[in-house]
Enzyme design. Sequence first.
Site, PDB file in Angstrom:
ATOM      1  N   HIS A  45      62.715 -19.385 -22.192  1.00 13.18           N
ATOM      2  CA  HIS A  45      61.657 -18.543 -21.628  1.00 13.18           C
ATOM      3  C   HIS A  45      62.087 -17.086 -21.721  1.00 13.18           C
ATOM      4  O   HIS A  45      63.215 -16.739 -21.386  1.00 13.18           O
ATOM      5  CB  HIS A  45      61.423 -18.943 -20.162  1.00 13.18           C
ATOM      6  CG  HIS A  45      60.652 -17.946 -19.375  1.00 13.18           C
ATOM      7  ND1 HIS A  45      61.220 -17.183 -18.378  1.00 13.18           N
ATOM      8  CD2 HIS A  45      59.345 -17.571 -19.441  1.00 13.18           C
ATOM      9  CE1 HIS A  45      60.304 -16.392 -17.852  1.00 13.18           C
ATOM     10  NE2 HIS A  45      59.160 -16.606 -18.477  1.00 13.18           N
ATOM     11  N   HIS A 122      59.910  -7.346 -21.228  1.00  8.40           N
ATOM     12  CA  HIS A 122      59.732  -8.110 -19.991  1.00  8.40           C
ATOM     13  C   HIS A 122      59.983  -7.130 -18.853  1.00  8.40           C
ATOM     14  O   HIS A 122      61.108  -6.947 -18.409  1.00  8.40           O
ATOM     15  CB  HIS A 122      60.688  -9.300 -19.911  1.00  8.40           C
ATOM     16  CG  HIS A 122      60.446 -10.157 -18.704  1.00  8.40           C
ATOM     17  ND1 HIS A 122      61.462 -10.702 -17.952  1.00  8.40           N
ATOM     18  CD2 HIS A 122      59.290 -10.559 -18.112  1.00  8.40           C
ATOM     19  CE1 HIS A 122      60.955 -11.401 -16.955  1.00  8.40           C
ATOM     20  NE2 HIS A 122      59.641 -11.331 -17.031  1.00  8.40           N
TER      21      HIS A 122
END
Length: 323
Positions: A45, A122
């Site tokens: 992930h 992110h």
Amino acid sequence: MGGQVSTSSSFSNLRCRNANEDWMSTLCPRLWDVPLHHLSIPGSHDTMTYCLNKKSPISHEESRLLQLLNKAFPCITRPIVLKWSITQALDVTEQLDAGVRYLDLRIAHMLEGSEKNLHFVHMVYTTALVEDTLTEISEWLERHPREVVILACRNFEGLTEDLHEYLVACIKNIFGDMLCPRGELPTLRQLWSRGQQVIVSYEDESSLGRHCELWPGIPYWWGNTVKTEALLRYLETMKSCGRPGGLFVAGTNLTENLQYVLAHPSESLEKMTLPNLPRLSAWVREQRPGPGSRCTNVIAGDFIGADSFVGDVIALNQKLLWC
């Protein structure tokens, strides 16, 4: 660009572990004819967060409040954001060596960046450039000609149509004949016979219409919770609704929220995740791949290499031999 962020020393002994680097080619031959969406495949992930840039601006897609806090109190805000943004400690080659075959690539163009430099993102942006990373993956595949990877290209913050075309051109130029064109999901034997090793899912509809090398976005089951038991209940609920028809991902990643961060100022995503890995791994070992409605396919997690996650996901393929 400098200032790459590293996680704690808890991963310092992981970089030589590569027992699973050729796991696809060593599967039982009976599994070579199973379509990829019926195999059990380990994934990471937010694959690229091991190289977040300390000097990077906050992503423009983050909340206005966070943007303001970062401008007003950068010395406080930035370290907090960074420690809750890192989901991986191993670099992309180390993840592939560890056995990961699904890579979650969140791609962005920084407003402050040069015209064609694409990064990963992110909350903040990476030091790594997309083109360099794709080249690194291609070089790894050349050394492992019977391994297959799924590249999930998503997010696309700040990408114009021209930048999408530039990115797709990079993908085609770098991987060339390794790319598996969109169509019926293949088996390993079929891919090997064609010399194909890469499936690229691309979450941009207009690009899909123009390029047959791109596959539609892959559903990702995201529990969006800090609590392990709540995450597992969510995943079981999704299973009870029936698996998607093609490739899909069950995400075992925990997700912080503002309330949790404020209540745990000295923690990080790593500190929140690692104590919960045994329970998450126990759930993984209970799963079963295959065509059944409650079967799993790709299972993705954070901090690959911190436990037996990758090996546990790969081992699930043995259950297909029990039929």
